[in-house]
Design an enzyme around this catalytic site. Sequence first.
Site, short mmCIF file in Angstrom:
data_model
loop_
_atom_site.label_atom_id
_atom_site.label_comp_id
_atom_site.label_asym_id
_atom_site.label_seq_id
_atom_site.Cartn_x
_atom_site.Cartn_y
_atom_site.Cartn_z
N ASP A 209 -6.75 -71.32 57.67
CA ASP A 209 -6.16 -70.52 58.91
C ASP A 209 -4.95 -69.89 58.32
O ASP A 209 -4.33 -70.06 57.15
CB ASP A 209 -5.72 -71.21 60.07
N ASP A 211 -2.12 -69.82 59.68
CA ASP A 211 -0.97 -70.52 60.84
C ASP A 211 -0.87 -69.69 61.97
O ASP A 211 -1.86 -69.36 62.61
CB ASP A 211 0.26 -70.83 59.95
#
Length: 293
Positions: A209, A211
């Site tokens: 991802d 974040d």
Amino acid sequence: MTKAIVGIIGGSGIYDLPGLSDVREEHVTTPWGEPSDALRFGRLGNTEAVFLPRHGRGHRLSPSGINYRANIDVLKRVGVTDIISLSACGSYRAELYPGMFVLIDQFVDRTHLRASSFFGNGCVAHVSLAHPVAPRLAARLADAAEEAGVAYQKGGTYICMEGPQFSSRAESLTYKSLGYDVVGMTAMPEVKLAREAEISYATVAMVTDYDCWHEEHDVVDVASVIKVMHANSANAQKIVASLLQNFPAEHEPCPIGSDRALDHAIMTAPAVRDPELVKKLGAVAGRVLGAGG
């Protein structure tokens, strides 16, 4: 020369290592408590490997609840010379997209709840972490990623936060502004303990991802992480398989001395060392302390 035995520590989403032959499992105890799970022994080609799921099968253990000292001690105890750490992470760079791997070469520790050393009062030691990753091992991982056709970046800085919560946006923007590449919750104190145990160590950080700094992407949550983890797990297995197929039969001496990190690290005079602590250090530091395992 020492026989090479490769330890694989599987992070989130990697609870097994398929493809091994002559597989057996064994529960091994340590003076530091219980490791995350039973060890899974096997071989791929001519290379012996030992697999340990960091969070335990079924993901029972939180990042702060892992017994890192027991995990590293048990790998040292069974003869592991080189550790490959597989770790899920968030990215601070647009070019490090979900699904890409980063071969980490530096770490920043922002944890505060974890026992981070085998040593302490009664036997003090200071090892160098200037270069935390064994360069030959990292180079072999890069070759394995190339052979497996997996997108990767060689080199990067991993900041380890305590967790288990994901970052606030202020934290994410701060760490991005400091030039860090990825964030995770498990590299520390694992890196430090592997160095104290004189085991060559390298990390494959698997991006899941962005974040929460990236305004064009949703904030990170477990569902989105799990979705990417499945693809990452398959690619990690490809890299590990390639690495093991081409691994040398004998442990290659580390050019930065990670496998002899205790040569000049012990500060405490022999006459005042705590015999109970020295006994606990048998597997980790018996080479320099003369302690039995």
